[in-house]
Scaffold this motif. Sequence first.
Motif, short mmCIF file in Angstrom:
data_model
loop_
_atom_site.label_atom_id
_atom_site.label_comp_id
_atom_site.label_asym_id
_atom_site.label_seq_id
_atom_site.Cartn_x
_atom_site.Cartn_y
_atom_site.Cartn_z
N PRO A 220 -31.92 16.28 27.41
CA PRO A 220 -32.79 17.20 28.17
C PRO A 220 -34.28 16.91 28.01
O PRO A 220 -35.08 17.34 28.86
N VAL A 221 -34.67 16.20 26.95
CA VAL A 221 -36.10 16.06 26.64
C VAL A 221 -36.88 15.32 27.72
O VAL A 221 -37.89 15.84 28.22
N PRO A 222 -36.49 14.11 28.12
CA PRO A 222 -37.32 13.39 29.11
C PRO A 222 -37.29 14.00 30.50
O PRO A 222 -38.12 13.64 31.35
N PHE A 223 -36.35 14.91 30.74
CA PHE A 223 -36.23 15.49 32.08
C PHE A 223 -36.59 16.97 32.09
O PHE A 223 -36.40 17.66 33.09
N GLY A 224 -37.15 17.45 30.97
CA GLY A 224 -37.43 18.88 30.84
C GLY A 224 -38.48 19.38 31.80
O GLY A 224 -38.39 20.51 32.28
N ILE B 151 -39.24 23.01 34.91
CA ILE B 151 -40.27 24.06 34.91
C ILE B 151 -41.39 23.72 35.89
O ILE B 151 -42.46 24.31 35.84
N SER B 152 -41.16 22.76 36.76
CA SER B 152 -42.16 22.39 37.77
C SER B 152 -41.45 22.13 39.08
O SER B 152 -40.23 22.20 39.19
N ASP B 153 -42.22 21.81 40.08
CA ASP B 153 -41.65 21.55 41.40
C ASP B 153 -41.32 20.08 41.63
O ASP B 153 -41.00 19.68 42.74
N ASP B 154 -41.44 19.26 40.59
CA ASP B 154 -41.18 17.84 40.76
C ASP B 154 -39.71 17.58 41.05
O ASP B 154 -38.81 18.32 40.61
N ASN B 155 -39.46 16.52 41.80
CA ASN B 155 -38.08 16.12 42.07
C ASN B 155 -37.45 15.56 40.80
O ASN B 155 -38.09 14.87 40.01
N PHE B 156 -36.18 15.86 40.65
CA PHE B 156 -35.46 15.39 39.46
C PHE B 156 -35.27 13.87 39.56
O PHE B 156 -34.80 13.37 40.59
N PRO B 157 -35.62 13.11 38.50
CA PRO B 157 -35.50 11.63 38.54
C PRO B 157 -34.06 11.19 38.31
O PRO B 157 -33.67 10.78 37.22
N HIS B 158 -33.26 11.28 39.37
CA HIS B 158 -31.83 10.99 39.23
C HIS B 158 -31.58 9.56 38.76
O HIS B 158 -30.66 9.32 37.98
N HIS B 159 -32.39 8.59 39.23
CA HIS B 159 -32.15 7.20 38.85
C HIS B 159 -32.36 6.99 37.36
O HIS B 159 -31.61 6.24 36.72
#
Length: 408
Positions: A78-82, A86-94
């Motif tokens: 969870p750390v690098p994608f946390g 809590i923001s509007d950024d797109n989730f970095p699926h790749h």
Amino acid sequence: MNQNLLIWDLWLPLVINFCLSIFVYCMTVRLIPKLTDKFLKANLFGIDVNKKSRNKVPEAFGVVVGCIYLLALFFFIPVPFGRTFISDDNFPHHEFVELIAAMLSICCMLLLGFADDVLDLAWRYKLLFPSVASLPILMVYFVNFNSTIIMVPLPARAWLGAASVNLGMFYYLYMLLTTVFCTNAINILAGVNGLEAGQALVIACSVTVFNFIELAGPLYKTHQFSLYLMLPFIAATAALLKHNWYPSKVFVGDTFCYFAGMTFAAVGILGHFSKTMMLFFVPQIFNFVYSVPQLFHFVPCPRHRMPRLNKAGLLEASRFQVSTQNMPFLSRFILKVFSLFGLIDRQDESKMAQVNNMTLINLILIWCGPMREDKLTMALLLVQVSCSCIAFMIRYPLASYFYDVPVM
């Protein structure tokens, strides 16, 4: 990039990963001694033939190290994608898929390595297992990156008439062979206390230094991903080395060799520096090429090629016997060439010849003479460190002579 985003995206996950790595080291150091009796009761042990005592030593402790390593990565996910939660950024699926695929391949190789330690599988399976376990990595590389173009060295561009070449499926074959080599190379260069864990630790530290240097470059994300895997690996391997150093209290087993090799293959391929990774494997590459005549049975190959203990309590090169009368032409040619370059010590006796087993370990003993086991390990690790220094020279100062830009 915004300074706050740089701190959050780049350095904060690495700091948390570093703190987690310290926990991995402490936990591994404390847990290994507590499990030795359980391994002995399960008949997972080996006899250290390079000791006069012949005591039982718990084996396959790579599975303990690998499990702790994977548990740490599970908690780290969870750390690098946390920030995306809590923001509007797109989730970095790749990026998420790359991390999961790397962990899946490492987990598969850990399981298969432990099966090899328990069942003592044939060599053909040692080639098949890494090929299967590497499929998640190769599939993610295909979906996320799929770059199969390599730069042609400057001296060869006039011959090929191009600055780059698209290898297509041959590049995937190269990456597949890289995983097979990495998972077996450490296993081949083994046989003395502390060597397997020691060489893996030196390679991991070399990769980590390279990653930190490249964090200032445009591909910092890929090197950040590599550090996510390397920092806990260094911690777990250092803890294992503490117990595997001379005189060894535990053996790492094939499990650790496969686990370490797949970890290096994963960061090299998904971090997009597989060619640079091979520079850190120069001793293993030399050992493999040097061992080819025995591995492919061009000359006799005993089951164990580790050094032997002499009457003085020192290790000396182990040997195999070969007939001088009925020796095939290819075997005679190989021994003659190796003898010409000082790579073997041949002792002719009547109709037989005594030749040292063709490993880097035995070669060091041929060149330097018999030595104590811990001194031999230190000599081999010094070779590993020296080759890493040469690798950095090739990667940075010398690369500009062969490429317009540094090669990955």
